[in-house]
Design an enzyme around this catalytic site. Sequence first.
Site, short mmCIF file in Angstrom:
data_model
loop_
_atom_site.label_atom_id
_atom_site.label_comp_id
_atom_site.label_asym_id
_atom_site.label_seq_id
_atom_site.Cartn_x
_atom_site.Cartn_y
_atom_site.Cartn_z
CB SER A 243 -0.88 -0.01 1.25
OG SER A 243 -1.52 1.24 1.44
CE1 TYR B 91 -3.94 -2.15 5.15
CE2 TYR B 91 -3.32 0.14 4.85
CZ TYR B 91 -3.70 -1.08 4.33
OH TYR B 91 -3.84 -1.22 2.97
#
Length: 261
Positions: free
Chosen positions: A143, A156
Site C-alpha cells: 500500500s 496497518y
Amino acid sequence: MFNYSNKTALITGASSGIGEAFANSLAAKKCNLILVARNEAKLTTLAAELSAAYKVKATVIALDLSAPGASQALFQVVQNHHLKVDLLINNAGFATYGYFEQVSGARQHEEVMLNVAALVDITHAFMPDLLRNQDGGLINVSSTAAFQPDPYMAVYGATKAFVLSFSEALWAENRKRGLKVLALCPGATETAFFNVVGSSEASVGSRQTPNTVVTNALKAFEKGKSHLISGRQNYLVSQVSRFFSRQFTLGIVERTLRPRK
C-alpha cells in the site's frame, strides 16, 4: 514479459476488489485460477463465471487465512488437488482505524496475522513451485501506507511497510533465478476496504478502480519492476518523506487521517 497461458495463479482475497480484478484479468489471459477467500458463495459464483467466459479452470478454496494453521491448510488443499502454482498473488488483508488503544486488540492481532504472518507463510510454502521452471511470479499487495507511519492506522501502515520491505528483498534474491517479484502499492481504491475500516477519513486522494490498479500492476510485473505505486498522484504523495523531515511528514499525515469529531 510473462506467459500466463495455461499457468495457474493462486489469488488470496479473491472474492472482491483488487483480488477479483486480478482473477478477471488473468482469466482473460487464459491463466487457470485458485481462488482463496472466506466467502465460499462469492468465490463459487466468480469461478463459474470466469470458467464459462474464458474456458479456464477455477478452483475454489474457502479459508480464513488469519486463523492458526490456515496457511499450511491452504498448501495441503492445493497439493490434494494436484495443482502447481506458477503465480502467487498475496492480496488478502484489511485495516483498522482509530486511536490505537481504542481499537480491539484482538482485531489488530488478526490484522497482523493476515497481513504479515499469513503472507510470509504462504509465500514460503509455495516458493518451490514458483521457482520450479524459472518462470514463476509473486505479487504481494502492499500500500502507499507503507511509505510513512500512519497515525490512527498504526498497525496497518506497519504491516504494509513489512510487505514492501519483504517483497523487495525477495525481488533482489530472485531476480537472477527466473522469479519475478512485485510489491504492489495501491493508494485509495474503490473497494470494500473503507467499509471494513469503518471510516472515510482513512482515504487519502482520489480513488482508482481495482481494474486500473491491476492493469498497472501487471504491466510493472511483466517489466520486472520491484514495486509499483499505482497512480501519479499516489506516487507524488508517497515521496513526501524523501523531501521533508519524518516529524514534519508525520504531522501532515496525522492531520489528514485524524478522526473527525
